[in-house]
Scaffold this active site. Structure first.
Site, PDB file in Angstrom:
ATOM      1  CG  ASP A   1      -1.988  -1.063   1.183  1.00 44.81           C
ATOM      2  OD1 ASP A   1      -2.464  -1.362   0.077  1.00 44.81           O
ATOM      3  OD2 ASP A   1      -2.357  -1.582   2.246  1.00 44.81           O
TER       4      ASP A   1
ATOM      5  CG  ASP B   1      -6.610  -1.361  -1.770  1.00 42.27           C
ATOM      6  OD1 ASP B   1      -6.777  -2.579  -1.969  1.00 42.27           O
ATOM      7  OD2 ASP B   1      -5.743  -0.904  -0.989  1.00 42.27           O
TER       8      ASP B   1
END
Length: 170
Positions: A114, A130
């Protein structure tokens, strides 16, 4: 069937883009940890997540791989064979592309990379995959609501009493 193959290729393209961005984030952000992207709004922040959204099921790599893999296989087959509106198809392409992007990370390293951190709100760090999944789900919900609205309009038109003077009869 051709549109199904094109859909799967589009999802694969999103997966490749996701993996390229994650490779860049690992190479550039891992050594420094973070860097500003839009000052006071978004920073690029290197983070490894071994769970799913909001770190749920953290440490359950096998379960996440199995469940995600089965669901994505079903969705990929659905993209190949099912007739659907353009809006619904775009939604599922985004969900599959993003889902496979994160699944590749889990299989390869056991964690998802991330790198997007919103500074103006307390929100988990996330990635391109995402975004694809969330936007895809949003489009899917919108598609369902619009379809329901259209069905309701059609039903109300077909159940409305007919005025005999409209058809020239008296």
């Amino acid at each position: 069937m051709l549109i199904g193959f094109v859909s799967v290729l589009a999802a694969a393209g999103l997966t490749i883009l996701d993996q390229l961005i994650k490779m860049w984030a690992t190479a550039e952000l891992m050594p420094v940890g973070s860097m500003p992207f839009i000052p006071h709004v978004v920073e690029l922040y290197y983070l490894l997540n071994d769970g799913m959204s909001f770190s749920m099921l953290s440490g359950k790599r096998g379960l996440l791989i199995a469940v995600t893999g089965v669901m994505l296989a079903v969705l990929a087959v659905m993209l190949l064979v099912r007739r659907m509106s353009v809006m619904e198809r775009v939604a599922w392409i985004l969900v599959v592309g993003g889902g496979v992007g994160n699944l590749v990370d889990r299989i390869r390293t056991g964690v998802v990379v991330d790198y997007l951190n919103l500074l103006f709100i307390n929100f988990p760090v996330f990635n391109f995959a995402d975004i694809c999944i969330c936007v895809g789900v949003g489009i899917l919900i919108l598609s369902i609501l619009l379809e329901m609205r259209q069905e309701k309009k059609s039903a109300s038109r077909s159940s409305a009493p007919q005025d005999p003077t409209e058809h020239g009869t008296s």
